[in-house]
Scaffold this motif. Structure first.
Motif, PDB file in Angstrom:
ATOM      1  N   GLY A 166       0.792  -1.221   0.000  1.00  0.00           N
ATOM      2  CA  GLY A 166       0.000   0.000   0.000  1.00  0.00           C
ATOM      3  C   GLY A 166       0.823   1.269   0.000  1.00  0.00           C
ATOM      4  O   GLY A 166       2.029   1.265  -0.267  1.00  0.00           O
ATOM      5  N   PHE A 167       0.177   2.377   0.355  1.00  0.00           N
ATOM      6  CA  PHE A 167       0.775   3.695   0.131  1.00  0.00           C
ATOM      7  C   PHE A 167       2.052   3.939   0.931  1.00  0.00           C
ATOM      8  O   PHE A 167       2.959   4.640   0.456  1.00  0.00           O
ATOM      9  N   LEU A 168       2.185   3.381   2.127  1.00  0.00           N
ATOM     10  CA  LEU A 168       3.423   3.587   2.889  1.00  0.00           C
ATOM     11  C   LEU A 168       4.596   2.857   2.247  1.00  0.00           C
ATOM     12  O   LEU A 168       5.717   3.379   2.214  1.00  0.00           O
ATOM     13  N   ALA A 169       4.346   1.666   1.732  1.00  0.00           N
ATOM     14  CA  ALA A 169       5.406   0.917   1.049  1.00  0.00           C
ATOM     15  C   ALA A 169       5.866   1.629  -0.217  1.00  0.00           C
ATOM     16  O   ALA A 169       7.024   1.484  -0.634  1.00  0.00           O
ATOM     17  N   LYS A 170       4.985   2.407  -0.830  1.00  0.00           N
ATOM     18  CA  LYS A 170       5.285   3.039  -2.118  1.00  0.00           C
ATOM     19  C   LYS A 170       5.785   4.472  -1.990  1.00  0.00           C
ATOM     20  O   LYS A 170       5.874   5.185  -2.992  1.00  0.00           O
ATOM     21  N   LEU A 171       6.125   4.902  -0.775  1.00  0.00           N
ATOM     22  CA  LEU A 171       6.617   6.266  -0.609  1.00  0.00           C
ATOM     23  C   LEU A 171       7.933   6.495  -1.358  1.00  0.00           C
ATOM     24  O   LEU A 171       8.280   7.631  -1.668  1.00  0.00           O
ATOM     25  N   GLY A 172       8.663   5.427  -1.655  1.00  0.00           N
ATOM     26  CA  GLY A 172       9.876   5.571  -2.450  1.00  0.00           C
ATOM     27  C   GLY A 172       9.576   6.046  -3.851  1.00  0.00           C
ATOM     28  O   GLY A 172      10.298   6.877  -4.415  1.00  0.00           O
ATOM     29  N   ASN A 173       8.496   5.533  -4.439  1.00  0.00           N
ATOM     30  CA  ASN A 173       8.107   5.947  -5.783  1.00  0.00           C
ATOM     31  C   ASN A 173       7.319   7.247  -5.786  1.00  0.00           C
ATOM     32  O   ASN A 173       7.561   8.136  -6.606  1.00  0.00           O
ATOM     33  N   SER A 174       6.371   7.375  -4.867  1.00  0.00           N
ATOM     34  CA  SER A 174       5.492   8.541  -4.890  1.00  0.00           C
ATOM     35  C   SER A 174       6.151   9.807  -4.354  1.00  0.00           C
ATOM     36  O   SER A 174       5.859  10.914  -4.823  1.00  0.00           O
ATOM     37  N   MET A 175       7.054   9.656  -3.365  1.00  0.00           N
ATOM     38  CA  MET A 175       7.671  10.823  -2.734  1.00  0.00           C
ATOM     39  C   MET A 175       9.195  10.839  -2.863  1.00  0.00           C
ATOM     40  O   MET A 175       9.848  11.762  -2.377  1.00  0.00           O
ATOM     41  N   ASN A 176       9.748   9.805  -3.496  1.00  0.00           N
ATOM     42  CA  ASN A 176      11.201   9.645  -3.598  1.00  0.00           C
ATOM     43  C   ASN A 176      11.850   9.561  -2.206  1.00  0.00           C
ATOM     44  O   ASN A 176      12.948  10.065  -1.989  1.00  0.00           O
ATOM     45  N   TRP A 177      11.180   8.896  -1.286  1.00  0.00           N
ATOM     46  CA  TRP A 177      11.692   8.717   0.075  1.00  0.00           C
ATOM     47  C   TRP A 177      12.298   7.326   0.201  1.00  0.00           C
ATOM     48  O   TRP A 177      11.670   6.382   0.681  1.00  0.00           O
ATOM     49  N   GLY A 178      13.536   7.172  -0.245  1.00  0.00           N
ATOM     50  CA  GLY A 178      14.241   5.904  -0.128  1.00  0.00           C
ATOM     51  C   GLY A 178      13.490   4.781  -0.809  1.00  0.00           C
ATOM     52  O   GLY A 178      13.069   4.899  -1.966  1.00  0.00           O
ATOM     53  N   ASN A 179      13.327   3.670  -0.087  1.00  0.00           N
ATOM     54  CA  ASN A 179      12.609   2.513  -0.612  1.00  0.00           C
ATOM     55  C   ASN A 179      11.192   2.416  -0.048  1.00  0.00           C
ATOM     56  O   ASN A 179      10.602   1.335  -0.029  1.00  0.00           O
ATOM     57  N   GLY A 180      10.648   3.527   0.435  1.00  0.00           N
ATOM     58  CA  GLY A 180       9.357   3.477   1.093  1.00  0.00           C
ATOM     59  C   GLY A 180       9.503   2.889   2.488  1.00  0.00           C
ATOM     60  O   GLY A 180      10.609   2.593   2.945  1.00  0.00           O
ATOM     61  N   TYR A 181       8.395   2.730   3.170  1.00  0.00           N
ATOM     62  CA  TYR A 181       8.443   2.173   4.522  1.00  0.00           C
ATOM     63  C   TYR A 181       8.976   0.746   4.463  1.00  0.00           C
ATOM     64  O   TYR A 181       8.442  -0.115   3.758  1.00  0.00           O
ATOM     65  N   VAL A 182      10.028   0.485   5.228  1.00  0.00           N
ATOM     66  CA  VAL A 182      10.675  -0.831   5.240  1.00  0.00           C
ATOM     67  C   VAL A 182      10.632  -1.403   6.651  1.00  0.00           C
ATOM     68  O   VAL A 182      11.024  -0.746   7.612  1.00  0.00           O
ATOM     69  N   ASP A 183      10.171  -2.626   6.759  1.00  0.00           N
ATOM     70  CA  ASP A 183      10.035  -3.295   8.058  1.00  0.00           C
ATOM     71  C   ASP A 183      10.199  -4.784   7.801  1.00  0.00           C
ATOM     72  O   ASP A 183       9.237  -5.482   7.506  1.00  0.00           O
ATOM     73  N   PHE A 184      11.418  -5.285   7.916  1.00  0.00           N
ATOM     74  CA  PHE A 184      11.723  -6.618   7.424  1.00  0.00           C
ATOM     75  C   PHE A 184      10.828  -7.692   8.035  1.00  0.00           C
ATOM     76  O   PHE A 184      10.275  -8.524   7.333  1.00  0.00           O
TER      77      PHE A 184
END
Length: 529
Positions: free
Chosen positions: A222-240
């Motif tokens: 969802g949208f938190l995982a895609k923050l890398g693409n939508s906001m150019n914030w690294g790889n988006g929310y990462v939580d292994f």
């Protein structure tokens, strides 16, 4: 043909052959003489065999990981029951048993599709057969999806495609085990004063709605995982493996539930000074802690989803390091604070280290994992004291501190300390973690990189902070609203009657005493103002 892929396949095939040695020896007489006319298998056949062996090995690894995480429920049951008083023991351990099947039912019927309806996993050499999603977006589109759909009530099972059904089944089993961890965390903070019938509603709600929400925004793509693409914030929310998705989400519910219930009778004096209400069985809680440590290797290491991924070794080592150093620093810190190496705080220190390393375990160096553990062991003790002495919140087992506080800090650790070595081309050539395509250098997607390691570490930190803000506002707000509304709609509220709480919830709630030989010996230990 990729040589690395072939070698991984040969290794996996070798392991499979070793396990099946008994069958091979039984057929030895039929296979001693090779037909000279039989042609040598071509590379295409070898590649297919390698792929099948890799997928099979990865699938088995996921099922083993699921079993380990499910076994952690026994650890939670022992920890929480041991840290609570004897007169509530049957009630507390019953909540830890029942939460497994309550959450399971909700997640199977509703929660799993909301969280993973749009999820698939296809990475040659590392996949396990989940090659397509069963559904798609329910709410939102593109990089801004908020809920998914598809596969309601197990309809992802397809008898005509057993390979896919097996992969989907294993993935569900692994994820439902994680969901149950979130669901069980509030049973610790709300122990000794929660009506069982109200608890039942929570278990179903958590599996069907509460856990899948943040999960859909992160692990579901969802949208938190895609923050890398939508906001150019690294790889988006990462939580292994779930410091935030599992532990912090559970910690937020634990905080909300404790606030709505209020403290146990006798916990605070009239002037607000907290009183000790000691747990009845410290050895039980210690055993539970060790079981949790054992299961945590399935929690973290199996989150690679691939036995063919060599990062398993790093993940497992980092997990053990954080747990060990968390227990070590907690022992020394509480010894310094109180003059005694409190066993309960040692246990919580180890658990705090395990929780805090869960998100960054695949992305940090071992020395950083050690530091995370040392930090966690101290933080959890100070958090327990602050929550009890300053906020006047009663948490019988320290669940809010261990899972809530340390879970949030684990999410933050990714944004600070991820070393950039893992997650390179995680989704294939030029595609990074979470499907990120914005952090690419010379055609190669960057690994997950934290603030202190350069690259787009600043962006990664922003993604992690965004996740923390959502947890502390939206997720906490949902949990608080649920308990508040349930309390208003339930006759007499969700809290047990005062007289029953003082006498012990075992008989009035469960109809049985955990320790009938010792009944009538504990009521005088409770002071009522």
């Amino acid at each position: 043909m990729n040589a690395k892929r072939l070698l991984a396949g040969v290794a996996a095939a070798g392991t499979t052959l070793f396990v099946m040695a008994g069958t091979a020896f039984a057929q030895v007489e039929e296979t001693t003489a090779l037909d000279a006319a039989t042609p040598v298998a071509d590379l295409e056949t070898v590649a297919k065999t390698a792929d099948h062996a890799i997928r099979s090995g990865n699938l088995v690894w996921i099922v083993i990981g699921a079993a380990l995480v499910i076994f952690m429920q026994a650890g939670f049951a022992l920890v929480e029951t041991g840290f609570c008083r004897a007169k509530h023991a049957a009630h507390v351990i019953s909540t830890n048993l029942a939460i497994f099947f309550l959450g399971f039912v909700g997640f199977f019927l509703v929660g799993f599709p909301l969280m993973f309806g749009g999820y698939s996993y296809l990475l040659p050499g590392y996949d396990y057969g989940l090659d397509h999603a069963v559904g798609g977006a329910l709410l939102g589109s593109g990089d801004w999806v908020f809920l998914w759909q598809g596969g309601w009530g197990g309809t992802w099972f397809n008898g005509a495609d057993l390979a896919y059904s097996g992969a989907a089944s294993a993935f569900f089993l692994y994820m439902v085990a994680f969901m149950d961890t979130t669901a069980t965390i509030p049973t610790g903070s709300m122990a000794e004063r929660w009506k069982f019938k109200s608890f039942v509603v929570w278990g179903l709600f958590c599996g069907a709605i509460y856990y899948p929400l943040f999960g859909a925004w992160t692990w579901g793509g969802g949208f938190l995982a895609k923050l890398g693409n939508s906001m150019n914030w690294g790889n988006g929310y990462v939580d292994f493996a779930g410091s935030g998705v599992v532990h912090a989400a559970g910690g937020m519910a634990a905080l909300a539930g404790a606030l709505v219930l209020g403290p146990r009778i006798g916990k605070f004096s009239k002037d607000g000074t907290p009183r000790a209400l000691p747990g009845h069985h410290i050895p039980m809680a210690m055993l539970g802690t060790l079981i949790l440590l054992f299961g945590w290797f399935g929690f973290n290491a199996a989150s690679t989803f691939a036995s063919s991924d060599p990062q398993i070794g790093v993940v497992a080592l980092n997990t053990a390091l954080a747990g060990a150093f968390g227990g070590f620093s907690a022992m020394l810190w509480i010894w310094k604070r109180t003059g005694k190496p409190d066993p309960a705080m040692m246990a919580n220190g180890m658990l705090a280290g395990l929780v805090m390393i869960t998100a960054p375990c695949a992305f940090v160096d071992p020395l950083v994992a050690m530091g995370i553990g040392l930090f966690a062991g101290i933080v959890v003790i100070e958090a327990v004291f602050f929550i009890e002495r300053k906020l006047k919140i009663d948490d019988p087992v320290g669940a809010i501190s261990v899972h809530g506080v340390c879970g949030l800090l684990g999410v933050l650790a990714v944004g600070l300390f991820a070393n950039g070595k893992y997650g390179i081309d995680a989704g294939g050539a030029g595609v990074g973690w979470n499907g990120t395509t914005t952090s690419v250098t010379e055609g190669v997607a960057d690994g997950v990189t934290g603030f202190f390691y350069g690259g787009n570490g600043g962006g990664q930190l922003l993604s992690q902070l965004a996740g923390m803000v959502v947890l502390c506002t939206v997720i906490l707000g949902i949990a608080f609203a649920f308990f508040k509304i349930q309390n208003a709609l339930t006759k007499g509220g969700i809290r047990s009657d005062a007289d029953e709480e003082v006498a012990g919830l075992d008989v009035p709630e469960m109809g049985i005493l955990a320790y009938p030989d010792f009944s009538g010996t504990h009521e005088s230990l409770v002071t009522r103002d």
